[in-house]
Write an enzyme that holds these catalytic residues in place. Structure first.
Site, PDB file in Angstrom:
ATOM      1  N   ARG A 108       0.766  -1.237   0.093  1.00  0.00           N
ATOM      2  CA  ARG A 108      -0.007  -0.126  -0.056  1.00  0.00           C
ATOM      3  C   ARG A 108       0.786   1.228   0.178  1.00  0.00           C
ATOM      4  NH1 ARG A 108      -4.635   0.314   4.366  1.00  0.00           N
ATOM      5  NH2 ARG A 108      -2.801   0.477   5.881  1.00  0.00           N
ATOM      6  N   THR A 124      -1.524   7.270  -0.212  1.00  0.00           N
ATOM      7  CA  THR A 124      -2.597   7.310  -1.002  1.00  0.00           C
ATOM      8  C   THR A 124      -3.517   5.981  -0.694  1.00  0.00           C
ATOM      9  OG1 THR A 124      -1.700   5.778  -2.883  1.00  0.00           O
ATOM     10  CG2 THR A 124      -1.839   8.335  -3.231  1.00  0.00           C
ATOM     11  N   ASP A 174       0.359  -3.770  12.227  1.00  0.00           N
ATOM     12  CA  ASP A 174       0.879  -4.302  10.806  1.00  0.00           C
ATOM     13  C   ASP A 174       1.288  -5.704  10.683  1.00  0.00           C
ATOM     14  OD1 ASP A 174       2.821  -4.556   8.577  1.00  0.00           O
ATOM     15  OD2 ASP A 174       2.675  -2.632   8.391  1.00  0.00           O
ATOM     16  N   ASP A 202       4.894  -6.728   9.334  1.00  0.00           N
ATOM     17  CA  ASP A 202       5.961  -6.198  10.366  1.00  0.00           C
ATOM     18  C   ASP A 202       5.918  -7.410  11.532  1.00  0.00           C
ATOM     19  OD1 ASP A 202       6.938  -4.320   9.063  1.00  0.00           O
ATOM     20  OD2 ASP A 202       5.885  -2.643  10.099  1.00  0.00           O
TER      21      ASP A 202
HETATM   22  C1  PRP Z   1      -0.981  -4.918   4.306  1.00  0.00           C
HETATM   23  C2  PRP Z   1      -1.932  -6.206   4.266  1.00  0.00           C
HETATM   24  C3  PRP Z   1      -2.591  -6.030   2.990  1.00  0.00           C
HETATM   25  C4  PRP Z   1      -2.986  -4.788   3.010  1.00  0.00           C
HETATM   26  C5  PRP Z   1      -4.397  -4.487   3.322  1.00  0.00           C
HETATM   27  O1  PRP Z   1       0.013  -5.146   3.389  1.00  0.00           O
HETATM   28  O2  PRP Z   1      -1.253  -7.405   4.372  1.00  0.00           O
HETATM   29  O3  PRP Z   1      -2.059  -6.690   1.901  1.00  0.00           O
HETATM   30  O4  PRP Z   1      -1.881  -4.018   3.752  1.00  0.00           O
HETATM   31  O5  PRP Z   1      -4.557  -2.989   3.198  1.00  0.00           O
HETATM   32  P1  PRP Z   1      -5.764  -2.402   2.083  1.00  0.00           P
HETATM   33  O6  PRP Z   1      -6.903  -3.621   2.218  1.00  0.00           O
HETATM   34  O7  PRP Z   1      -6.025  -1.043   2.409  1.00  0.00           O
HETATM   35  O8  PRP Z   1      -5.127  -2.824   0.678  1.00  0.00           O
HETATM   36  P2  PRP Z   1       0.972  -3.967   3.369  1.00  0.00           P
HETATM   37  O9  PRP Z   1       0.815  -3.122   2.218  1.00  0.00           O
HETATM   38  O10 PRP Z   1       1.331  -3.272   4.611  1.00  0.00           O
HETATM   39  O11 PRP Z   1       2.333  -4.799   2.780  1.00  0.00           O
HETATM   40  P3  PRP Z   1       3.029  -5.827   3.644  1.00  0.00           P
HETATM   41  O12 PRP Z   1       2.219  -7.182   3.707  1.00  0.00           O
HETATM   42  O13 PRP Z   1       4.422  -6.203   2.553  1.00  0.00           O
HETATM   43  O14 PRP Z   1       3.811  -5.227   4.869  1.00  0.00           O
HETATM   44  N1  URA Z   2      -2.366  -3.633   6.814  1.00  0.00           N
HETATM   45  C1  URA Z   2      -2.004  -4.184   8.260  1.00  0.00           C
HETATM   46  O1  URA Z   2      -1.055  -4.909   8.129  1.00  0.00           O
HETATM   47  N2  URA Z   2      -2.664  -3.722   9.279  1.00  0.00           N
HETATM   48  C2  URA Z   2      -3.773  -2.862   9.183  1.00  0.00           C
HETATM   49  O2  URA Z   2      -4.380  -2.563   9.992  1.00  0.00           O
HETATM   50  C3  URA Z   2      -4.198  -2.382   8.046  1.00  0.00           C
HETATM   51  C4  URA Z   2      -3.430  -2.763   6.767  1.00  0.00           C
END
Ligand code: PRP
Ligand code: URA
Length: 208
Positions: free
Chosen positions: A103, A107, A199, A202
Site C-alpha cells: 500500500r 494514497t 501491521d 511487520d
Molecule cells: C497490508 C496487508 C494487506 C494490505 C491491506 O499489506 O497485508 O495486503 O495491507 O490493506 P488494504 O486492504 O488497505 O489494501 P502492506 O501493504 O502493509 O504490505 P506488507 O504485507 O508487505 O507489509
Molecule cells: N495492513 C495491516 O497490516 N494492518 C492494518 O491494520 C491495515 C493494513
C-alpha cells in the site's frame, strides 16, 4: 448464501485474541497465524467438488471421495505468506502463485511489484490469502489480476477485516466469497484497522 463468512469457531476466536495481543512475539505470531489459517482453510473449502474413489483397506474395498478441483493459493506478499503453511497443512500438493502488492502510505492505493503467474490458469479455484482486509484495495487488485489472467472461481481468505474493506471487495467482486475470523470496528485515519492487530507484515517478519 451470504458472500461473507465470519468464523464463530471457538478455536479461531481463542487464537485470534492471542494473535492481536501486542505482547505476542513474531515466533508466536507466525504459529498462531498458521493455526488460524488451518481453521479458515477448513471453512473456505467446504464447497469444493469431490468425486468418488475406491480404495482397498486391509479388510477389503471401501468407497470414498477425493477432491476433483485443482486449487491454487495466491498469497498477497508479504503478510499473506503467513497463511500459506496452514493451507498447505490441509492440501499439501496445491500450487502457490505469489502476487506482490504494497500500500502506498500516502494514497493507500495498492502498488503491484511482483507477479509471475503463468500464461493461463492452471487451477480451477484460486484462494487469495491475506490476513488483513483494510480499505480492500489490495484484495480488489489481486482479484482483478486473477480475473484478467482468466481465473473463473476465486475466494478470499483473511483473518481481520474492516467494514470498509468488506464493502469494497464485495461490491467490486460480487462473485468472490470472503472467509474471515473477524470484522472489526473501523479504519483509522491512516488506514489501519481498529482494533486490528497493527501491521501484520511487520509482526510476522519482525520488521516493525
Ligand atoms: C497490508 C496487508 C494487506 C494490505 C491491506 O499489506 O497485508 O495486503 O495491507 O490493506 P488494504 O486492504 O488497505 O489494501 P502492506 O501493504 O502493509 O504490505 P506488507 O504485507 O508487505 O507489509
Ligand atoms: N495492513 C495491516 O497490516 N494492518 C492494518 O491494520 C491495515 C493494513
Amino acid at each position: 448464501m451470504s458472500q461473507v463468512h465470519i468464523s464463530t469457531h471457538p478455536l479461531v476466536q481463542h487464537k485470534l485474541a492471542l494473535l492481536r495481543d501486542r505482547r505476542t512475539d513474531p515466533k508466536m505470531f507466525r504459529e498462531l497465524l498458521r493455526e488460524i489459517a488451518v481453521l479458515i482453510a477448513y471453512e473456505a473449502t467446504d464447497d469444493l467438488a469431490t468425486e468418488e474413489v475406491t480404495v482397498m483397506t486391509p479388510m477389503g474395498q471401501a468407497s470414498g471421495r477425493r477432491l476433483r478441483e485443482r486449487v491454487g493459493l495466491v498469497p498477497i506478499l508479504r503478510a499473506g505468506l503467513g497463511m500459506v503453511e496452514g493451507f498447505w497443512n490441509m492440501m499439501p500438493n496445491i500450487e502457490v502463485w505469489h502476487i506482490g502488492l504494497f500500500r502506498d502510505e500516502q494514497t493507500l492505493e495498492p502498488v503491484e511489484y511482483y507477479n509471475r503467474l503463468p500464461v493461463s490458469p492452471t487451477v480451477d479455484v484460486c484462494l487469495v490469502l491475506d490476513p488483513m482486509l483494510a480499505t480492500g484495495g489490495s484484495a480488489v487488485a489481486a482479484v482483478d489480476i486473477l480475473k484478467n489472467w482468466g481465473a473463473k472461481r476465486i475466494k478470499f481468505a483473511g483473518v481481520i477485516a474492516a467494514p470498509e474493506g468488506v464493502q469494497h471487495l464485495t461490491t467490486a467482486h460480487l462473485d468472490v466469497p470472503l472467509y474471515l475470523a473477524a470484522v472489526d470496528e473501523r479504519l483509522n485515519d491512516v488506514g489501519y484497522i481498529v482494533p486490528g492487530l497493527g501491521d501484520a507484515g511487520d509482526r510476522l517478519f519482525g520488521t516493525g
